[in-house]
Write a protein that holds these residues in place. Structure first.
Motif, short mmCIF file in Angstrom:
data_model
loop_
_atom_site.label_atom_id
_atom_site.label_comp_id
_atom_site.label_asym_id
_atom_site.label_seq_id
_atom_site.Cartn_x
_atom_site.Cartn_y
_atom_site.Cartn_z
N ILE A 66 0.83 -1.20 0.00
CA ILE A 66 0.00 0.00 0.00
C ILE A 66 0.87 1.25 0.00
O ILE A 66 0.60 2.22 -0.73
CB ILE A 66 -0.97 -0.01 1.20
N VAL A 67 1.93 1.25 0.82
CA VAL A 67 2.85 2.38 0.83
C VAL A 67 3.47 2.57 -0.56
O VAL A 67 3.56 3.69 -1.08
CB VAL A 67 3.95 2.18 1.89
N PHE A 68 3.87 1.47 -1.18
CA PHE A 68 4.52 1.54 -2.49
C PHE A 68 3.58 2.11 -3.55
O PHE A 68 3.92 3.08 -4.25
CB PHE A 68 4.99 0.15 -2.91
N ASP A 191 -0.62 3.94 -14.74
CA ASP A 191 -2.01 3.50 -14.81
C ASP A 191 -2.17 2.11 -14.20
O ASP A 191 -3.14 1.84 -13.48
CB ASP A 191 -2.48 3.51 -16.27
N GLY A 192 -1.22 1.22 -14.48
CA GLY A 192 -1.29 -0.12 -13.91
C GLY A 192 -1.18 -0.12 -12.40
O GLY A 192 -1.86 -0.88 -11.72
N ILE A 193 -0.33 0.76 -11.85
CA ILE A 193 -0.18 0.84 -10.40
C ILE A 193 -1.45 1.38 -9.76
O ILE A 193 -1.85 0.94 -8.68
CB ILE A 193 1.05 1.71 -10.05
N GLN A 194 -2.10 2.32 -10.44
CA GLN A 194 -3.37 2.83 -9.92
C GLN A 194 -4.41 1.72 -9.86
O GLN A 194 -5.16 1.60 -8.88
CB GLN A 194 -3.86 3.98 -10.80
N VAL A 199 -7.07 -3.02 -6.23
CA VAL A 199 -7.12 -4.43 -5.84
C VAL A 199 -6.59 -4.62 -4.41
O VAL A 199 -7.19 -5.33 -3.61
CB VAL A 199 -6.29 -5.29 -6.83
N ILE A 200 -5.48 -3.94 -4.09
CA ILE A 200 -4.88 -4.08 -2.76
C ILE A 200 -5.82 -3.56 -1.68
O ILE A 200 -5.99 -4.17 -0.62
CB ILE A 200 -3.52 -3.36 -2.71
N PHE A 201 -6.48 -2.43 -1.95
CA PHE A 201 -7.42 -1.89 -0.97
C PHE A 201 -8.65 -2.79 -0.83
O PHE A 201 -9.29 -2.82 0.22
CB PHE A 201 -7.83 -0.47 -1.34
N LYS A 202 -9.00 -3.51 -1.88
CA LYS A 202 -10.10 -4.47 -1.77
C LYS A 202 -9.70 -5.62 -0.86
O LYS A 202 -10.51 -6.10 -0.06
CB LYS A 202 -10.46 -5.00 -3.17
#
Length: 454
Positions: A66-68, A191-194, A199-202
């Motif tokens: 999440i930090v990354f 865009d891919g990181i966004q 997904v990570i927050f899900k």
């Protein structure tokens, strides 16, 4: 002539969940149940330790990614790299001021109330055993400049594997700057990181469903292992620490938010779920992902949140700073070690350095305290045995104060950058609902609409 733009129909406001379906209610219920379980059936409480540690481990699993993604996406979306450096510098300046105020407040409180007076513990009778002895050893081996030497990871993968937030921040900032510097070549990756962040927050949303179970296990183990009597054995020091920390949050941080025309009480209420989660797990890290998400919902730019909050977990530890000055002078008072005002300020100068970069390390408060006492040499390091038994109960207050301090720090940095919409912040704090941003504003901020939990 162009046709007039037809405004989009307003979105229906989400209905606020009843209190018995709110996360904080279930976590509070779990904390009370855990206390009763540990008190009435201590062996059962101790056996529940894996329940709490597993939940905290699941949260920590998500912190580094999440930090990354937050830092990289934030830097990738700014219009100039100069802004990134400016935000980072302002954050560090504020952190230094906050740390100094917290240390001075702890120093003032322990000198006025003198909780260690009358204990008369002889340093020769104090023997370092178990974890306390290991913490002192780690502290003695830790140089005052350790946070600088530990900044660069031996490998990028190692920083993520070990969960070292400071090293992940360092790598993420470099990665984000490089991504911005390559221009159009890096845009698809941004865009891919966004998309990855959504997904990570899900995943975080799924993990948070287990928060009451984790809080129950952690609190049952704490009471079962150390007992409620431990709380009363050094009640004066515990009460002074909690009272000083409450004064710092309500008065000192409250004055800062008042200058911003924001109510500290509304901010604390807005973050109540995060505070309850920290209270249950004794770890401010458990609330880091949700804190970042909620600050973005206040309208704070993603690059500011991404740089300020994770960095604050290593450099803006207000609760830990209050604890350091209180504990060091308490040990001096309890062991009848005289400390002049000059010697106390010498302790404070060392604490400004030893308090940095310890976020996320088990026993970080003790290691920082041992490093301070070992460096100065005027207070016997073995004296930490006097407070070792109650440290677990003081860690909750440290974590709660650290969380509040980092939330306020992010607001200050955003205001310093002249991008804080006070009206919007107060609207969200009052209603508890984030204002929907128009599409073009979301695009400018390059912050995807993350899944949120009411």
């Amino acid at each position: 002539m162009a046709a007039p733009e037809v405004p989009a129909p307003p979105r229906p406001e989400a209905t606020r969940k009843p209190w018995y379906r709110q996360l904080y209610f279930w976590v509070l219920t779990a904390i009370v149940t855990g206390i009763l379980t540990g008190w009435l059936w201590p062996s059962v409480g101790v056996a529940l330790e894996p329940v709490g540690t597993t939940f905290v481990a699941a949260i920590k699993m998500l912190i580094t990614p999440i930090v990354f993604v937050t830092i990289v996406a934030g830097i990738g979306g700014v219009d100039s790299l100069g802004r990134v450096g400016r935000v980072g510098l302002k954050a560090l300046l504020y952190f230094q001021g906050g740390t100094l105020v917290a240390l001075l407040l702890g120093l003032l409180a322990v000198n006025v109330f003198q909780p260690g007076a009358g204990v008369h513990a002889h340093p020769g009778d104090l023997h370092l055993e178990g974890d306390a002895g290991q913490y002192v050893k780690d502290g003695a081996d830790q140089s005052w400049w350790h946070f600088l030497t530990d900044l660069v990871p031996t490998s990028a993968v190692g920083a993520f594997a070990e969960g070292n937030i400071l090293q992940v921040i360092f790598f993420s900032v470099l990665f984000g700057i490089a991504l911005k510097a390559v221009g159009p070549v890096g845009e698809p990756l941004v865009d891919g990181i966004q998309r990855l962040s959504a997904v990570i927050f899900k995943i975080l949303h799924y993990v948070m469903l287990a928060a009451p179970v984790g809080a129950f296990g952690a609190m049952a183990f704490t009471i079962g292992k150390y007992g409620i009597s431990t709380l009363t054995s050094l009640g004066r020091l515990i009460g002074l620490f909690y009272g000083t920390s409450a004064f710092f949050v309500i008065v000192i941080l409250g004055a800062v938010t008042a200058v911003l025309r924001i109510s500290i009480f509304r901010l604390l209420r807005y973050l109540r779920e995060e505070f309850v989660l920290v209270l249950g797990t004794s770890s401010s890290e458990s609330a880091l992902p949700r804190l970042m998400e909620k600050l973005e919902r206040l309208g704070i730019r993603r690059d500011i949140v991404g740089l300020t909050v994770p960095t604050g977990y290593s450099f803006n530890l207000d609760g830990s700073s209050i604890y350091l000055s209180l504990a060091a002078v308490y040990i001096a008072q309890a062991t009848d070690t005289p400390l002049s005002i000059g010697q106390q300020f010498g302790l404070l100068a060392v604490m400004i350095l030893t308090s940095k970069g310890s976020g996320g390390i088990t026993g970080a408060g003790f290691i920082a305290l041992a490093a301070t006492l070992s460096t100065v040499g005027t207070v016997p390091a073995a004296g930490i045995m006097l407070i070792f038994g109650i440290d677990k109960f003081m860690s909750e207050c440290r974590a709660l104060t650290n969380l509040a301090g980092n939330a306020v720090a992010t607001l200050v940095v955003a205001r310093w950058e002249n991008v804080l919409d006070i009206a919007k912040v107060n609207m969200v704090l009052h209603t508890g609902k984030p204002q929907h941003q128009p599409e073009q504003e979301r695009t400018a901020d390059v912050a995807p609409q993350l899944p949120t939990k009411a």
